[in-house]
Design a protein around this motif. Structure first.
Motif, PDB file in Angstrom:
ATOM      1  N   VAL A   1       0.854  -1.181   0.000  1.00  0.00           N
ATOM      2  CA  VAL A   1       0.000   0.000   0.000  1.00  0.00           C
ATOM      3  C   VAL A   1       0.895   1.237   0.000  1.00  0.00           C
ATOM      4  CG1 VAL A   1      -1.750   1.285   1.299  1.00  0.00           C
ATOM      5  CG2 VAL A   1      -1.805  -1.215   1.277  1.00  0.00           C
ATOM      6  N   LEU A   2       0.636   2.146  -0.918  1.00  0.00           N
ATOM      7  CA  LEU A   2       1.365   3.414  -0.974  1.00  0.00           C
ATOM      8  C   LEU A   2       0.633   4.511  -0.225  1.00  0.00           C
ATOM      9  CD1 LEU A   2       2.291   3.516  -4.764  1.00  0.00           C
ATOM     10  CD2 LEU A   2       3.733   2.773  -2.862  1.00  0.00           C
TER      11      LEU A   2
ATOM     12  N   PHE B   1       1.056   0.584 -13.961  1.00  0.00           N
ATOM     13  CA  PHE B   1       2.070   0.575 -12.912  1.00  0.00           C
ATOM     14  C   PHE B   1       1.416   0.668 -11.531  1.00  0.00           C
ATOM     15  CE2 PHE B   1       5.252   2.917 -10.326  1.00  0.00           C
ATOM     16  CZ  PHE B   1       6.222   1.935 -10.301  1.00  0.00           C
ATOM     17  N   LYS B   2       0.620   1.687 -11.341  1.00  0.00           N
ATOM     18  CA  LYS B   2      -0.053   1.895 -10.058  1.00  0.00           C
ATOM     19  C   LYS B   2      -1.545   1.653 -10.227  1.00  0.00           C
ATOM     20  CE  LYS B   2      -0.671   6.096  -8.314  1.00  0.00           C
ATOM     21  NZ  LYS B   2      -0.415   7.380  -7.634  1.00  0.00           N
ATOM     22  N   VAL B   3      -2.131   1.011  -9.211  1.00  0.00           N
ATOM     23  CA  VAL B   3      -3.576   0.800  -9.206  1.00  0.00           C
ATOM     24  C   VAL B   3      -4.153   1.485  -7.970  1.00  0.00           C
ATOM     25  CG1 VAL B   3      -3.413  -1.464  -8.056  1.00  0.00           C
ATOM     26  CG2 VAL B   3      -5.451  -0.895  -9.365  1.00  0.00           C
ATOM     27  N   ILE B   4      -5.276   2.152  -8.171  1.00  0.00           N
ATOM     28  CA  ILE B   4      -6.011   2.752  -7.066  1.00  0.00           C
ATOM     29  C   ILE B   4      -7.360   2.052  -6.996  1.00  0.00           C
ATOM     30  CG2 ILE B   4      -7.062   4.841  -6.102  1.00  0.00           C
ATOM     31  CD1 ILE B   4      -4.869   6.441  -7.580  1.00  0.00           C
ATOM     32  N   TYR B   5      -7.604   1.447  -5.839  1.00  0.00           N
ATOM     33  CA  TYR B   5      -8.880   0.783  -5.585  1.00  0.00           C
ATOM     34  C   TYR B   5      -9.788   1.753  -4.846  1.00  0.00           C
ATOM     35  CZ  TYR B   5      -6.218  -3.492  -6.503  1.00  0.00           C
ATOM     36  OH  TYR B   5      -5.422  -4.454  -7.060  1.00  0.00           O
TER      37      TYR B   5
ATOM     38  N   PHE C   1      -9.998   4.941  -0.503  1.00  0.00           N
ATOM     39  CA  PHE C   1      -9.146   4.589  -1.634  1.00  0.00           C
ATOM     40  C   PHE C   1      -7.829   4.072  -1.084  1.00  0.00           C
ATOM     41  CE2 PHE C   1     -11.934   7.925  -3.109  1.00  0.00           C
ATOM     42  CZ  PHE C   1     -12.370   7.434  -4.324  1.00  0.00           C
ATOM     43  N   THR C   2      -7.247   3.097  -1.769  1.00  0.00           N
ATOM     44  CA  THR C   2      -5.880   2.676  -1.481  1.00  0.00           C
ATOM     45  C   THR C   2      -5.134   2.622  -2.804  1.00  0.00           C
ATOM     46  OG1 THR C   2      -6.389   0.293  -1.619  1.00  0.00           O
ATOM     47  CG2 THR C   2      -6.474   1.308   0.580  1.00  0.00           C
ATOM     48  N   SER C   3      -3.864   3.020  -2.775  1.00  0.00           N
ATOM     49  CA  SER C   3      -3.051   2.923  -3.985  1.00  0.00           C
ATOM     50  C   SER C   3      -1.919   1.928  -3.738  1.00  0.00           C
ATOM     51  CB  SER C   3      -2.517   4.288  -4.409  1.00  0.00           C
ATOM     52  OG  SER C   3      -1.730   4.856  -3.404  1.00  0.00           O
ATOM     53  N   HIS C   4      -1.569   1.190  -4.799  1.00  0.00           N
ATOM     54  CA  HIS C   4      -0.603   0.095  -4.705  1.00  0.00           C
ATOM     55  C   HIS C   4       0.264   0.053  -5.954  1.00  0.00           C
ATOM     56  CE1 HIS C   4      -3.156  -1.970  -1.603  1.00  0.00           C
ATOM     57  NE2 HIS C   4      -4.058  -1.213  -2.197  1.00  0.00           N
ATOM     58  N   VAL C   5       1.479  -0.462  -5.810  1.00  0.00           N
ATOM     59  CA  VAL C   5       2.319  -0.864  -6.936  1.00  0.00           C
ATOM     60  C   VAL C   5       2.826  -2.268  -6.630  1.00  0.00           C
ATOM     61  CG1 VAL C   5       3.070   1.453  -7.608  1.00  0.00           C
ATOM     62  CG2 VAL C   5       4.434   0.139  -6.003  1.00  0.00           C
ATOM     63  N   CYS C   6       3.135  -3.003  -7.663  1.00  0.00           N
ATOM     64  CA  CYS C   6       3.704  -4.338  -7.477  1.00  0.00           C
ATOM     65  C   CYS C   6       5.219  -4.227  -7.445  1.00  0.00           C
ATOM     66  CB  CYS C   6       3.266  -5.273  -8.600  1.00  0.00           C
ATOM     67  SG  CYS C   6       1.510  -5.680  -8.524  1.00  0.00           S
ATOM     68  N   VAL C   7       5.833  -4.982  -6.528  1.00  0.00           N
ATOM     69  CA  VAL C   7       7.284  -4.964  -6.368  1.00  0.00           C
ATOM     70  C   VAL C   7       7.807  -6.394  -6.242  1.00  0.00           C
ATOM     71  CG1 VAL C   7       7.292  -2.695  -5.237  1.00  0.00           C
ATOM     72  CG2 VAL C   7       7.203  -4.772  -3.842  1.00  0.00           C
ATOM     73  N   LYS C   8       9.098  -6.565  -6.574  1.00  0.00           N
ATOM     74  CA  LYS C   8       9.755  -7.842  -6.336  1.00  0.00           C
ATOM     75  C   LYS C   8      10.005  -7.982  -4.846  1.00  0.00           C
ATOM     76  CE  LYS C   8      11.977  -8.170 -10.808  1.00  0.00           C
ATOM     77  NZ  LYS C   8      13.248  -8.321 -11.524  1.00  0.00           N
ATOM     78  N   LYS C   9       9.681  -9.135  -4.312  1.00  0.00           N
ATOM     79  CA  LYS C   9       9.797  -9.360  -2.871  1.00  0.00           C
ATOM     80  C   LYS C   9      11.224  -9.169  -2.364  1.00  0.00           C
ATOM     81  CE  LYS C   9       8.608 -12.729   0.679  1.00  0.00           C
ATOM     82  NZ  LYS C   9       7.953 -14.012   0.957  1.00  0.00           N
ATOM     83  N   GLU C  10      12.211  -9.684  -3.099  1.00  0.00           N
ATOM     84  CA  GLU C  10      13.590  -9.652  -2.608  1.00  0.00           C
ATOM     85  C   GLU C  10      14.228  -8.266  -2.677  1.00  0.00           C
ATOM     86  OE1 GLU C  10      13.890 -10.421  -6.956  1.00  0.00           O
ATOM     87  OE2 GLU C  10      12.719 -11.398  -5.394  1.00  0.00           O
ATOM     88  N   SER C  11      13.773  -7.412  -3.586  1.00  0.00           N
ATOM     89  CA  SER C  11      14.428  -6.113  -3.758  1.00  0.00           C
ATOM     90  C   SER C  11      13.505  -4.910  -3.540  1.00  0.00           C
ATOM     91  CB  SER C  11      14.993  -6.017  -5.177  1.00  0.00           C
ATOM     92  OG  SER C  11      13.934  -6.006  -6.125  1.00  0.00           O
ATOM     93  N   PHE C  12      12.221  -5.160  -3.547  1.00  0.00           N
ATOM     94  CA  PHE C  12      11.204  -4.108  -3.492  1.00  0.00           C
ATOM     95  C   PHE C  12      11.283  -3.170  -4.697  1.00  0.00           C
ATOM     96  CE2 PHE C  12       9.077  -5.385   0.157  1.00  0.00           C
ATOM     97  CZ  PHE C  12       8.045  -4.497   0.439  1.00  0.00           C
ATOM     98  N   ARG C  13      11.875  -3.648  -5.758  1.00  0.00           N
ATOM     99  CA  ARG C  13      11.909  -2.881  -7.007  1.00  0.00           C
ATOM    100  C   ARG C  13      10.567  -3.033  -7.706  1.00  0.00           C
ATOM    101  NH1 ARG C  13      17.092  -1.162  -9.068  1.00  0.00           N
ATOM    102  NH2 ARG C  13      15.830  -0.769 -10.917  1.00  0.00           N
ATOM    103  N   PRO C  14       9.996  -1.945  -8.175  1.00  0.00           N
ATOM    104  CA  PRO C  14       8.691  -2.001  -8.852  1.00  0.00           C
ATOM    105  C   PRO C  14       8.750  -2.801 -10.143  1.00  0.00           C
ATOM    106  CG  PRO C  14       9.278   0.257  -8.277  1.00  0.00           C
ATOM    107  CD  PRO C  14      10.491  -0.584  -8.035  1.00  0.00           C
ATOM    108  N   ILE C  15       7.639  -3.426 -10.458  1.00  0.00           N
ATOM    109  CA  ILE C  15       7.479  -4.153 -11.720  1.00  0.00           C
ATOM    110  C   ILE C  15       6.202  -3.662 -12.401  1.00  0.00           C
ATOM    111  CG2 ILE C  15       8.706  -6.189 -10.886  1.00  0.00           C
ATOM    112  CD1 ILE C  15       5.174  -6.847 -11.360  1.00  0.00           C
ATOM    113  N   ARG C  16       6.109  -3.949 -13.673  1.00  0.00           N
ATOM    114  CA  ARG C  16       4.871  -3.657 -14.409  1.00  0.00           C
ATOM    115  C   ARG C  16       4.101  -4.966 -14.562  1.00  0.00           C
ATOM    116  NH1 ARG C  16       4.065   1.234 -16.358  1.00  0.00           N
ATOM    117  NH2 ARG C  16       5.816   2.662 -16.479  1.00  0.00           N
TER     118      ARG C  16
END
Length: 145
Positions: A57-58, A86-90, A106-121
């Motif tokens: 959650v962002l 990239f970002k989704v707002i529910y 509202f909540t906003s989210h981005v997906c990230v790699k678990k090991e690095s927390f680097r964002p993914i598309r």
């Protein structure tokens, strides 16, 4: 418009000394609504996590309209308010058993790699999920009242 619904029977443990749902529980309910929407779209957040992807959650915005109390039935209505690949707002509306609006949020989210927390598309790693979100977003046009 795709709106997922999740029904909650308010438990005593979710209320404060006044018998009103404690404000922190609405955020938990939003998570339940979000998980239900993802399931209704044909996906599983748990499966995404198994693939090493998280969706932190962002931002959270909650507006309280009227109290929900112990023993009430609440319905969490959840939709994709916006998605840019990239970002989704529910978006969320929580209504009581009479259908009266109790909470919006509202909540906003981005997906990230678990090991690095680097964002993914999503489009690259989960193209079916991306397509479902794009389609749901297109159906999210405001309704005329």
């Amino acid at each position: 418009m795709i709106i997922s619904e999740k029904t909650i029977e308010v438990r005593y443990a979710e209320t404060d000394q006044m018998g009103i749902v404690h404000h922190s529980n609405y955020i938990v309910w939003m998570e339940l609504g979000r998980t239900q929407l993802i399931k209704d779209l044909g996906f599983s957040y748990a499966e995404m996590e198994k693939d090493g992807i998280l969706a932190p959650v962002l931002d959270v915005k909650v507006s309280y309209k009227k109290p929900v109390t112990y023993g009430d039935i609440a319905v969490i209505k959840t939709w994709i308010d916006s998605y840019d690949g990239f970002k989704v707002i529910y978006g969320y509306d929580i209504v009581d058993e009479k259908g009266e609006l109790a909470v919006t949020g509202f909540t906003s989210h981005v997906c990230v790699k678990k090991e690095s927390f680097r964002p993914i598309r999503l489009k690259k790693m989960f193209p079916d999920w991306h397509e479902a979100y794009e389609n749901a977003k297109k159906k999210q046009q405001p309704e005329d009242d």
